[in-house]
Design a protein around this motif. Structure first.
Motif, PDB file in Angstrom:
ATOM      1  N   UNK A 146      46.628  37.786  40.104  1.00  0.00           N
ATOM      2  CA  UNK A 146      45.519  38.582  40.616  1.00  0.00           C
ATOM      3  C   UNK A 146      44.716  39.226  39.501  1.00  0.00           C
ATOM      4  N   UNK A 147      45.409  39.641  38.440  1.00  0.00           N
ATOM      5  CA  UNK A 147      44.725  40.235  37.282  1.00  0.00           C
ATOM      6  C   UNK A 147      43.784  39.219  36.634  1.00  0.00           C
ATOM      7  N   UNK A 148      44.277  38.007  36.413  1.00  0.00           N
ATOM      8  CA  UNK A 148      43.445  36.976  35.799  1.00  0.00           C
ATOM      9  C   UNK A 148      42.222  36.658  36.656  1.00  0.00           C
ATOM     10  N   UNK A 149      42.391  36.718  37.974  1.00  0.00           N
ATOM     11  CA  UNK A 149      41.269  36.429  38.866  1.00  0.00           C
ATOM     12  C   UNK A 149      40.210  37.532  38.802  1.00  0.00           C
ATOM     13  N   UNK A 150      40.635  38.771  38.619  1.00  0.00           N
ATOM     14  CA  UNK A 150      39.688  39.880  38.632  1.00  0.00           C
ATOM     15  C   UNK A 150      39.113  40.238  37.284  1.00  0.00           C
ATOM     16  N   UNK A 174      46.863  43.083  41.149  1.00  0.00           N
ATOM     17  CA  UNK A 174      46.388  42.604  39.864  1.00  0.00           C
ATOM     18  C   UNK A 174      44.880  42.706  39.739  1.00  0.00           C
ATOM     19  N   UNK A 175      44.172  42.378  40.820  1.00  0.00           N
ATOM     20  CA  UNK A 175      42.709  42.488  40.803  1.00  0.00           C
ATOM     21  C   UNK A 175      42.290  43.940  40.612  1.00  0.00           C
ATOM     22  N   UNK A 176      42.939  44.842  41.340  1.00  0.00           N
ATOM     23  CA  UNK A 176      42.619  46.271  41.228  1.00  0.00           C
ATOM     24  C   UNK A 176      42.943  46.777  39.821  1.00  0.00           C
ATOM     25  N   UNK A 177      44.037  46.282  39.247  1.00  0.00           N
ATOM     26  CA  UNK A 177      44.404  46.680  37.890  1.00  0.00           C
ATOM     27  C   UNK A 177      43.338  46.252  36.890  1.00  0.00           C
ATOM     28  N   UNK A 178      42.730  45.102  37.126  1.00  0.00           N
ATOM     29  CA  UNK A 178      41.721  44.572  36.202  1.00  0.00           C
ATOM     30  C   UNK A 178      40.361  45.215  36.382  1.00  0.00           C
TER      31      UNK A 178
END
Length: 299
Positions: free
Chosen positions: A39-43, A161-165
């Motif tokens: 999710x981080x890589x996506x965001x 992960x997206x929110x983290x990014x």
């Protein structure tokens, strides 16, 4: 003598470490961390190794804390089931106070670590622990709806992960949440089907109808279809920055078709072997789907 003492210490440390891994459910925790990093890589607009390390460590702490609290609460029920009676607490290898120390320590470490990324990430992590331990765990012996409740904390990692990014919550992380939310039903009901008798020994109500019947199998089929639909939504350009190419969507749809095939087979045969194949297919699906999403973004 020194060699013997050293070997004894190494053996003791190995046993303690093994129990730590078991009470935090290391394989589950690692899979959750994998989802978060995907999710981080996506965001992410730019990849930060520091952020990935913080997310990985904080995510493991949060999942480990949830699992430790879960095993404290269910220690007496775990002792009744074959698959869990050898866990650290019911087996007597670890005291409740030690497990509680681990759970609280991991909670604090996890929240603080995720806060360094941004407050929203820490908040969602804390919500996940609360829902898992205070709502989902007590409901498991009360109602099959516990799986529905448990799907909420279980769906948080991918979006986390997206929110983290980005430090933002919108349609993109919401879509990631929904994908993992609907995936959990066929996955956990297949697992619940496999372990139905053992779960029954502990008083857990994991199947939607309470039985290994056509009703349960039909619901597995319906949720698998919903999972497939939501998994390819980003290909239609309606999910903001979260996009998916047509070839990637076709691959993901085909993988979902494999799950659906095994779901129909379970409906037809209603046996443990079919449930196991569906469960294994679901594990492969969620991992490969996340990899495809990430690869599709960067190629």
């Amino acid at each position: 003598m020194k060699t013997a003492i050293g070997m004894a210490k190494d053996k003791t440390f190995a046993l303690i470490f093994a129990d730590f891994k078991e009470i935090t459910k290391v394989r589950l925790a690692v899979s959750v961390v994998f989802s978060s990093i995907a999710g981080y890589f996506l965001g992410a607009y730019e990849i930060s190794l520091t952020s990935i390390l913080l997310l990985g460590f904080g995510g493991y702490c949060m999942v480990g804390a949830s699992n430790a609290f879960n095993q404290i609460i269910e220690k007496d029920l775990d002792a009744l089931m074959k698959r869990t009676r050898n866990r650290p607490i019911p087996s007597g290898r670890m005291s409740v106070s030690t497990a509680m120390f681990i759970a609280i320590s991991l909670t604090v470490l996890g929240v603080v670590t995720l806060y360094f990324l941004n407050p929203k990430t820490a908040m969602f992590g804390a919500i996940s622990i609360f829902l898992y331990t205070s709502v989902y765990t007590p409901l498991k012996t009360k109602t099959p709806l516990s799986v529905f409740v448990g799907a909420f904390p279980g769906a948080i990692p991918f979006m986390l992960g997206w929110v983290a990014a980005t430090n933002e919550f919108g349609i993109e992380p919401g879509t990631l949440f929904m994908i993992q939310f609907f995936w959990q039903f066929p996955h956990f009901w297949a697992l619940g089907w496999m372990l139905h008798d053992d779960y029954k020994s502990g008083g857990f109500k994991m199947l939607p109808t309470g039985k290994k019947d056509s009703g349960t199998a039909l619901q597995i089929i319906m949720y698998t279809i919903w999972m497939m639909v939501i998994s390819i939504l980003p290909a239609f350009g309606i999910t903001g920055r979260l996009t998916l190419s047509i070839p990637a969507a076709i691959i993901i749809l085909l993988m979902g078709g494999v799950m659906l095939f095994f779901a129909f087979r379970l409906y037809a045969q209603r046996d443990t072997i079919s449930a196991r194949k569906l469960m294994l297919a679901s594990v492969s699906y969620i991992t490969l789907m996340q990899i495809i999403y990430v690869v599709d973004k960067y190629i």
